[in-house]
Write an enzyme that holds these catalytic residues in place. Structure first.
Site, PDB file in Angstrom:
ATOM      1  N   CYS A 142       9.134  30.617  22.643  1.00  0.00           N
ATOM      2  CA  CYS A 142       8.605  30.025  21.484  1.00  0.00           C
ATOM      3  C   CYS A 142       8.445  28.471  21.758  1.00  0.00           C
ATOM      4  O   CYS A 142       7.853  27.894  21.185  1.00  0.00           O
ATOM      5  CB  CYS A 142       9.545  29.859  20.272  1.00  0.00           C
ATOM      6  SG  CYS A 142      10.963  28.886  20.322  1.00  0.00           S
ATOM      7  N   CYS A 181      11.934  26.632  25.576  1.00  0.00           N
ATOM      8  CA  CYS A 181      12.253  28.101  25.396  1.00  0.00           C
ATOM      9  C   CYS A 181      10.973  28.750  25.926  1.00  0.00           C
ATOM     10  O   CYS A 181      10.044  28.571  25.535  1.00  0.00           O
ATOM     11  CB  CYS A 181      12.429  28.567  23.806  1.00  0.00           C
ATOM     12  SG  CYS A 181      12.432  30.173  23.637  1.00  0.00           S
ATOM     13  N   TYR A 217      53.875  52.408  40.552  1.00  0.00           N
ATOM     14  CA  TYR A 217      53.787  53.583  41.485  1.00  0.00           C
ATOM     15  C   TYR A 217      54.675  53.361  42.817  1.00  0.00           C
ATOM     16  O   TYR A 217      54.794  54.266  43.679  1.00  0.00           O
ATOM     17  CB  TYR A 217      52.383  53.586  42.277  1.00  0.00           C
ATOM     18  CG  TYR A 217      52.027  52.074  42.472  1.00  0.00           C
ATOM     19  CD1 TYR A 217      52.539  51.449  43.691  1.00  0.00           C
ATOM     20  CD2 TYR A 217      50.831  51.328  41.993  1.00  0.00           C
ATOM     21  CE1 TYR A 217      52.311  50.056  43.759  1.00  0.00           C
ATOM     22  CE2 TYR A 217      50.479  50.284  42.175  1.00  0.00           C
ATOM     23  CZ  TYR A 217      51.189  49.596  43.384  1.00  0.00           C
ATOM     24  OH  TYR A 217      50.588  48.201  43.835  1.00  0.00           O
ATOM     25  N   CYS A 222      12.626  31.710  16.285  1.00  0.00           N
ATOM     26  CA  CYS A 222      12.229  32.119  17.819  1.00  0.00           C
ATOM     27  C   CYS A 222      12.321  33.837  17.664  1.00  0.00           C
ATOM     28  O   CYS A 222      13.200  34.438  17.530  1.00  0.00           O
ATOM     29  CB  CYS A 222      13.297  31.561  18.587  1.00  0.00           C
ATOM     30  SG  CYS A 222      12.654  32.287  20.426  1.00  0.00           S
ATOM     31  N   GLU A 263      47.397  59.378  45.630  1.00  0.00           N
ATOM     32  CA  GLU A 263      47.166  58.819  44.098  1.00  0.00           C
ATOM     33  C   GLU A 263      45.816  57.621  44.228  1.00  0.00           C
ATOM     34  O   GLU A 263      45.839  57.219  45.351  1.00  0.00           O
ATOM     35  CB  GLU A 263      48.511  58.398  43.510  1.00  0.00           C
ATOM     36  CG  GLU A 263      49.219  57.074  44.402  1.00  0.00           C
ATOM     37  CD  GLU A 263      50.681  56.886  44.405  1.00  0.00           C
ATOM     38  OE1 GLU A 263      51.250  57.850  44.370  1.00  0.00           O
ATOM     39  OE2 GLU A 263      50.806  55.702  44.314  1.00  0.00           O
ATOM     40  N   ASP A 315      42.717  48.882  41.447  1.00  0.00           N
ATOM     41  CA  ASP A 315      42.407  47.585  41.807  1.00  0.00           C
ATOM     42  C   ASP A 315      42.673  46.560  40.772  1.00  0.00           C
ATOM     43  O   ASP A 315      41.857  46.211  39.748  1.00  0.00           O
ATOM     44  CB  ASP A 315      40.783  47.560  41.964  1.00  0.00           C
ATOM     45  CG  ASP A 315      39.903  46.473  42.724  1.00  0.00           C
ATOM     46  OD1 ASP A 315      40.708  45.729  43.480  1.00  0.00           O
ATOM     47  OD2 ASP A 315      38.767  46.344  42.757  1.00  0.00           O
ATOM     48  N   LYS A 321      44.193  54.139  44.231  1.00  0.00           N
ATOM     49  CA  LYS A 321      44.490  52.855  44.744  1.00  0.00           C
ATOM     50  C   LYS A 321      43.771  51.932  43.348  1.00  0.00           C
ATOM     51  O   LYS A 321      42.641  51.793  43.341  1.00  0.00           O
ATOM     52  CB  LYS A 321      43.880  52.442  45.950  1.00  0.00           C
ATOM     53  CG  LYS A 321      44.174  51.309  46.481  1.00  0.00           C
ATOM     54  CD  LYS A 321      43.979  50.863  48.065  1.00  0.00           C
ATOM     55  CE  LYS A 321      44.253  49.904  48.368  1.00  0.00           C
ATOM     56  NZ  LYS A 321      44.073  48.538  47.871  1.00  0.00           N
ATOM     57  N   LYS A 328      39.948  53.646  51.650  1.00  0.00           N
ATOM     58  CA  LYS A 328      39.145  52.899  50.942  1.00  0.00           C
ATOM     59  C   LYS A 328      37.763  53.467  50.567  1.00  0.00           C
ATOM     60  O   LYS A 328      37.002  54.030  51.577  1.00  0.00           O
ATOM     61  CB  LYS A 328      38.815  51.560  51.647  1.00  0.00           C
ATOM     62  CG  LYS A 328      40.115  50.718  51.873  1.00  0.00           C
ATOM     63  CD  LYS A 328      40.438  49.766  50.738  1.00  0.00           C
ATOM     64  CE  LYS A 328      39.814  48.644  50.735  1.00  0.00           C
ATOM     65  NZ  LYS A 328      40.147  47.459  49.844  1.00  0.00           N
ATOM     66  N   CYS A 368      17.903  27.855  22.693  1.00  0.00           N
ATOM     67  CA  CYS A 368      16.839  27.471  21.700  1.00  0.00           C
ATOM     68  C   CYS A 368      17.220  27.572  20.521  1.00  0.00           C
ATOM     69  O   CYS A 368      17.950  28.589  19.921  1.00  0.00           O
ATOM     70  CB  CYS A 368      15.739  28.624  22.197  1.00  0.00           C
ATOM     71  SG  CYS A 368      14.543  28.741  20.756  1.00  0.00           S
TER      72      CYS A 368
HETATM   73  S1  IVH Z   1      52.077  51.477  47.449  1.00  0.00           S
HETATM   74  C1  IVH Z   1      55.143  49.565  50.143  1.00  0.00           C
HETATM   75  N1  IVH Z   1      50.326  52.684  45.779  1.00  0.00           N
HETATM   76  O1  IVH Z   1      47.215  48.039  47.226  1.00  0.00           O
HETATM   77  C2  IVH Z   1      54.039  50.206  49.718  1.00  0.00           C
HETATM   78  N2  IVH Z   1      49.967  50.151  46.598  1.00  0.00           N
HETATM   79  O2  IVH Z   1      47.161  46.494  50.232  1.00  0.00           O
HETATM   80  C3  IVH Z   1      53.823  49.629  48.459  1.00  0.00           C
HETATM   81  N3  IVH Z   1      47.850  49.466  45.377  1.00  0.00           N
HETATM   82  O3  IVH Z   1      49.525  45.682  47.956  1.00  0.00           O
HETATM   83  C4  IVH Z   1      52.218  49.754  47.869  1.00  0.00           C
HETATM   84  N4  IVH Z   1      47.251  51.090  44.202  1.00  0.00           N
HETATM   85  O4  IVH Z   1      48.993  46.165  45.467  1.00  0.00           O
HETATM   86  C5  IVH Z   1      50.518  51.331  46.369  1.00  0.00           C
HETATM   87  N5  IVH Z   1      49.115  53.553  44.173  1.00  0.00           N
HETATM   88  C6  IVH Z   1      49.431  52.555  44.858  1.00  0.00           C
HETATM   89  C7  IVH Z   1      48.534  51.257  44.799  1.00  0.00           C
HETATM   90  C8  IVH Z   1      48.627  50.362  45.531  1.00  0.00           C
HETATM   91  C9  IVH Z   1      47.207  49.851  44.254  1.00  0.00           C
HETATM   92  C10 IVH Z   1      47.776  48.011  45.765  1.00  0.00           C
HETATM   93  C11 IVH Z   1      49.066  47.341  45.871  1.00  0.00           C
HETATM   94  C12 IVH Z   1      49.012  46.845  47.555  1.00  0.00           C
HETATM   95  C13 IVH Z   1      47.563  47.219  47.920  1.00  0.00           C
HETATM   96  C14 IVH Z   1      47.578  47.324  49.474  1.00  0.00           C
END
Ligand code: IVH
Length: 710
Positions: A440, A437, A247, A460, A134, A138, A136, A343, A455
């Site tokens: 102008c 500016c 999640y 302008c 799934e 941000d 990750k 990552k 300005c």
């Molecule tokens: S699972 C015990 N699933 O990524 C496992 N984490 O350094 C719990 N994160 O601290 C994490 N998307 O904040 C999980 N689909 C996802 C995630 C996810 C983002 C974050 C989470 C975690 C960091 C990992």
């Protein structure tokens, strides 16, 4: 505890302290800082009436810490700095997570993933492991607790063991269910993990608003999400449009004798179940694979698609699907062995800051733009990076010749994270800000509460062209075929000079220019003609009045029957409108009191541009809910539906018959059915329970009258 006089004095003291540059603070200020912070804490924690903005409080707190670091002998036991655990914010109570929030181990390539899979198989003593993959997300990680189905607590990650209790803010997130039917499944208490994110579009719009108000933009959606979660004003949090993704079920307790829900045997099953309970989850993006090679292939494919998602993802998370196997694998002190992050390639790179150019915007704000040695970041070559304003340049201590770290977060514009001061060789030079500016040559001005130099010459040329570009833009008058490039061209040739001139373009000259066929001219004419009947709010937004964004434009439009009504509104009256403070009011007042702007309105009307608000009759003038639509559903226990509807209407709101994209608020009683489901699906509707509705309408009341509702 404090007399009203005390309060006034301390408040002034706090404001005065905020005006002293940190370097000029000395030990004499220590006591004042403590007094100011203690007072702010009392107002916030005891009375729940914050007196300082988040950033002001943080500034005072940082100043206190800065001084205490210089004078450790002066740190007293009762100093506010001694109240908080390291790494946690000063403003929210800290709470323990039921289960520590671990982080994930990272992998960066196929080899890392193969190693991880090998370890999993060895520990689980099996040939092949089924994995769930799934995104990750941000954003900012959170942990929420439901008790008997009700959302009881939401906390930030903090140090992993203790976090900040930000329940009030988590409750503002429209996608976060305030109730989920855990109780019906025999679950008494559940702790759920997830991420709070800001969609890229929402983030960009918010930054546009900030910069138009002379504030520094937020660096990226991740910082914006975690910063927003810790804002002290929940209504501000609500406005920022956070989203949530849940999640992981980290802990749950069953009611006596209840049976565990069947889905709770695999990760996939648990997310599917949460999805059915109404949570925003990764369910739609989630994939199950029989072995690691398929996972590796998917990682490659998904990385290419990362920008298609509406929010930022910085990788994928691979989780062992079977819960029993997860238990066998267990965890280290830092991360679970049953999950790992893959990552994506970093979207950061270092480059050299070659020079800084200064651009003039629509409102005259001067934006410094760093020209850097071109560098590829995530598939795009970056050579130009906005530095937003002088404060940003100073805060980041940037110098010409510096090596700088540049980040590009998705399709969000690139920004300079920092300069690598340790790589300087002494040849770097300071960035000089112009006093005139660049276009102008008017002398630039800077207002005390603003970050941008400006300005202020209304004539302008750059500003004039930018104003036209704004007027035709999608969110303003939406004159599609007359884009920025054409505007600039016509402007440079003297065929356009101000907004009304759009309606008297000399098409004969344009057809003589070459490059414009009959069809494109017909299209442009048609789009210009259509713009004449745009609703008033778009025209007001298009006029480019400082500090008037789309929302304020709507508020202004719905408060009048004709644009000229605003000529009679003074600052005080403008301030009665929702979200209009003195700064915005002054700008609107000044705009409509300028002779040349009134003349512009006359000319626009002369060309047939709509300056009336046809929807006005349906709306109570200046009502605090003007333009807002409501619908009530389910059984209401705290008030009669007809009373509530009448109150909404008395405040300028209107009641809709069904759930549609036009609906702003759905107020939900018990046993709400399909309307609630539909509203959730649409995602744009604010869903309120009865208490939240009362809160909304009573808060609105405070600014209008002091009578209580119902
Ligand atoms: S699972 C015990 N699933 O990524 C496992 N984490 O350094 C719990 N994160 O601290 C994490 N998307 O904040 C999980 N689909 C996802 C995630 C996810 C983002 C974050 C989470 C975690 C960091 C990992």
């Amino acid at each position: 505890m404090y007399t009203p006089d005390d309060e006034k004095q301390i408040y002034e003291l706090a404001k005065a302290l905020l005006n002293i540059p940190r370097d000029l603070l000395n030990s004499d200020h220590l006591e004042d800082l403590k007094v100011a912070i203690n007072y702010a804490d009392w107002k916030y924690y005891v009375l729940d009436e914050p007196v300082l903005a988040d950033v002001e409080y943080d500034t005072l707190f940082k100043s206190l810490k800065h001084l205490e670091a210089h004078y450790p002998e002066l740190v007293t036991e009762d100093s506010p700095s001694q109240r908080v655990a390291h790494g946690l914010s000063e403003r929210f109570p800290t709470v323990s997570h039921l289960v520590p929030m671990l982080s994930l181990d990272n992998t960066y390539n196929a080899e890392d993933l193969l190693d991880w899979d090998r370890r999993c198989r060895e520990l689980a003593n099996t040939d092949k492991v089924e994995y769930c993959v799934e995104p990750k997300y941000d954003g900012a990680s959170v942990s929420v607790i439901y008790e008997n189905g009700m959302l009881r607590r939401g906390a930030t990650r903090g140090d992993g063991v203790m976090g900040e209790d930000v329940t009030i803010n988590i409750r503002q997130i429209k996608s976060m269910p305030l109730y989920a039917a855990f109780d019906k499944a025999g679950i008494e208490q559940a702790e759920i993990r997830g991420e709070i994110v800001i969609h890229k579009k929402v983030f960009e719009a918010y930054n546009r608003l900030r910069t138009s108000e002379g504030l520094s933009p937020l660096a990226n959606p991740r910082n914006a999400a975690s910063g927003t979660l810790r804002i002290l004003d929940p209504s501000e949090v609500r406005k920022r449009g956070l989203s949530a993704v849940l999640y992981h079920i980290s802990d749950y307790t069953m009611k006596d004798g209840a049976e565990r829900p069947v889905g709770l045997k695999t990760h996939y099953g648990s997310i599917q179940w949460m999805h059915q309970l109404g949570f925003p989850t990764p369910f739609m993006q989630m994939k199950v694979f029989k072995g690691i090679q398929e996972v590796i292939d998917f990682c490659g494919v998904f990385e290419q698609r990362r920008d298609d998602l509406p929010y930022e993802v910085d990788g994928l998370v691979i989780k062992v699907n079977d819960f029993a196997m997860q238990d066998t694998l267990g965890m280290t002190s830092h991360h679970p062995r049953w999950a790992v992050a893959y990552k994506f390639k970093a979207r950061q790179a270092t480059s050299k800051l070659l020079r800084v150019e200064f651009q003039v915007g629509r409102t005259g704000a001067i934006t410094p733009v760093a020209k850097i040695e071109p560098v590829p970041i995530g598939g795009v070559t970056v050579s130009s990076v906005s530095l937003f304003n002088e404060d940003v340049v100073r805060e980041k201590d940037l110098k010409i010749g510096d090596t700088v770290l540049v980040e590009r977060a998705g399709d969000v514009i690139p920004y300079i994270v920092k300069s690598l001061a340790e790589l300087r060789n002494g040849t770097e030079t300071a960035i000089e800000f112009p006093t005139e500016c660049p276009v102008c040559k008017s002398v630039l001005e800077k207002q005390a509460d603003e970050a941008a130099w400006r300005c202020i010459n209304i004539n302008c040329p750059v500003q004039a062209a930018e104003r036209l570009i704004h007027y035709v833009s999608k969110d303003a008058m939406d004159i599609r075929n007359l884009g920025a490039a054409n505007i600039q061209k016509f402007f440079d040739l003297g065929l356009l000079n101000d907004i009304p001139s759009i309606y008297e373009i000399d098409w004969f000259k344009i057809s003589g220019l070459g490059g414009f066929g009959e069809k494109s001219i017909t299209n442009m004419k048609h789009a210009i003609e259509q713009s004449k009947s745009q609703p008033l709010n778009r025209l007001i937004f298009g006029l480019g009045i400082r500090f008037v964004g789309e929302t304020t434009a709507k508020t202004l439009a719905s408060a009048v029957t004709n644009l000229r009504d605003l000529y009679d509104w003074d600052i005080e009256k403008l301030c009665t409108l929702e979200d209009v403070g003195p700064k915005v009011a002054t700008s609107v007042y000044d705009f409509f009191n300028r002779h040349e702007n009134r003349e512009m309105v006359d000319r626009l009307e002369g060309f047939g541009v709509n300056i009336a608000n046809y929807q006005k009759d349906a709306v109570v003038s200046g009502g605090s809910l003007a333009g807002k639509t409501f619908l009530f559903t389910g059984t209401l226990s705290q008030f009669k539906r007809s009373d509530a509807e009448a109150k909404v209407e008395a405040k300028g709101g209107s009641i809709l018959g069904g759930v549609s994209a036009k609906l702003n608020y759905l107020v939900v009683g018990t046993d709400a059915g399909s309307k609630l489901e539909k509203a959730k699906k649409l995602g744009s509707i604010v869903i309120l329970d009865e208490n939240e509705f009362l809160q909304l309408i009573n808060t609105e009341d405070q600014s209008v009258d002091s009578g209580s509702l119902f």
